[in-house]
Design a protein around this motif. Structure first.
Motif, PDB file in Angstrom:
ATOM      1  N   ASP A  15       0.795  -1.223   0.000  1.00 41.10           N
ATOM      2  CA  ASP A  15       0.000   0.000   0.000  1.00 41.10           C
ATOM      3  C   ASP A  15       0.831   1.279   0.000  1.00 41.10           C
ATOM      4  O   ASP A  15       0.278   2.372  -0.026  1.00 41.10           O
ATOM      5  CB  ASP A  15      -0.949   0.019   1.201  1.00 41.10           C
ATOM      6  CG  ASP A  15      -2.037  -1.043   1.077  1.00 41.10           C
ATOM      7  OD1 ASP A  15      -2.406  -1.369  -0.068  1.00 41.10           O
ATOM      8  OD2 ASP A  15      -2.507  -1.527   2.120  1.00 41.10           O
TER       9      ASP A  15
ATOM     10  N   THR B  20       3.643  -3.307  -5.889  1.00 33.77           N
ATOM     11  CA  THR B  20       2.774  -2.403  -5.140  1.00 33.77           C
ATOM     12  C   THR B  20       1.336  -2.575  -5.600  1.00 33.77           C
ATOM     13  O   THR B  20       1.080  -2.979  -6.729  1.00 33.77           O
ATOM     14  CB  THR B  20       3.223  -0.937  -5.310  1.00 33.77           C
ATOM     15  OG1 THR B  20       2.434  -0.127  -4.468  1.00 33.77           O
ATOM     16  CG2 THR B  20       3.109  -0.454  -6.733  1.00 33.77           C
ATOM     17  N   ARG B  21       0.392  -2.287  -4.704  1.00 34.91           N
ATOM     18  CA  ARG B  21      -1.028  -2.378  -5.032  1.00 34.91           C
ATOM     19  C   ARG B  21      -1.503  -1.003  -5.489  1.00 34.91           C
ATOM     20  O   ARG B  21      -1.252  -0.003  -4.840  1.00 34.91           O
ATOM     21  CB  ARG B  21      -1.815  -2.812  -3.800  1.00 34.91           C
ATOM     22  CG  ARG B  21      -3.263  -3.089  -4.087  1.00 34.91           C
ATOM     23  CD  ARG B  21      -3.996  -3.571  -2.844  1.00 34.91           C
ATOM     24  NE  ARG B  21      -3.425  -4.810  -2.357  1.00 34.91           N
ATOM     25  CZ  ARG B  21      -3.043  -5.010  -1.090  1.00 34.91           C
ATOM     26  NH1 ARG B  21      -3.169  -4.073  -0.196  1.00 34.91           N
ATOM     27  NH2 ARG B  21      -2.534  -6.165  -0.721  1.00 34.91           N
TER      28      ARG B  21
ATOM     29  N   SER C  10      -8.803  -3.890  -6.747  1.00 29.93           N
ATOM     30  CA  SER C  10      -7.408  -3.513  -6.918  1.00 29.93           C
ATOM     31  C   SER C  10      -6.685  -4.580  -7.719  1.00 29.93           C
ATOM     32  O   SER C  10      -7.198  -5.667  -7.945  1.00 29.93           O
ATOM     33  CB  SER C  10      -6.729  -3.332  -5.553  1.00 29.93           C
ATOM     34  OG  SER C  10      -6.732  -4.554  -4.857  1.00 29.93           O
TER      35      SER C  10
END
Length: 131
Positions: free
Chosen positions: A49, A93-94, A107
């Motif tokens: 995140d 990474t999201r 996501s």
């Protein structure tokens, strides 16, 4: 430790100022006694995140720590710091998609652009081969 607890920590010179010490008050190869108090407890953020700017900032801090150890000729510690910097910078990474293009969870995972310091990578390879 519990919150607000005070503790003593005896740290070997390898984890403090090492072979060089810190003139004029800490001689070389001196263990140090620290008095610690736990003031706050925070959860570690999920690395997926973190914003790219935060990951670059953290990676840069790890690289600087590696440079510190490298200048002190503590090459193993330098290599470990460089590896941590590379890990922070090259992990995925999201990222949220634009509205209307989300998957079932809202996501997806995308690779972070590889931001590598060739000097750091060179040092890690050299140190790895010398051990």
């Amino acid at each position: 430790m519990e919150l607000k607890e005070i503790s003593l920590l005896l740290a070997d010179s390898h984890y403090t100022y090492g072979l060089l010490g810190r003139d004029p008050d800490i001689p070389a190869c001196s263990p140090l006694l620290y008095q610690l108090q736990l003031l706050d407890i925070r959860e570690k953020p999920d690395p997926l995140d973190l914003l790219i700017s935060d990951r670059i900032r953290i990676g840069n801090q790890k690289r600087e720590r590696g440079n510190f150890f490298f200048q002190r000729e503590e090459f193993v510690m330098a290599a470990q710091s460089y590896c941590m910097a590379l890990h922070v910078l090259t992990t995925q990474t999201r990222v949220r998609r634009k509205p209307g293009t989300r998957d079932a969870r809202g996501s997806y995972v995308t690779p972070l652009p590889a931001v590598l310091c060739l000097f750091c990578l060179f040092c890690v390879v050299i140190l790895w081969n010398t051990q």
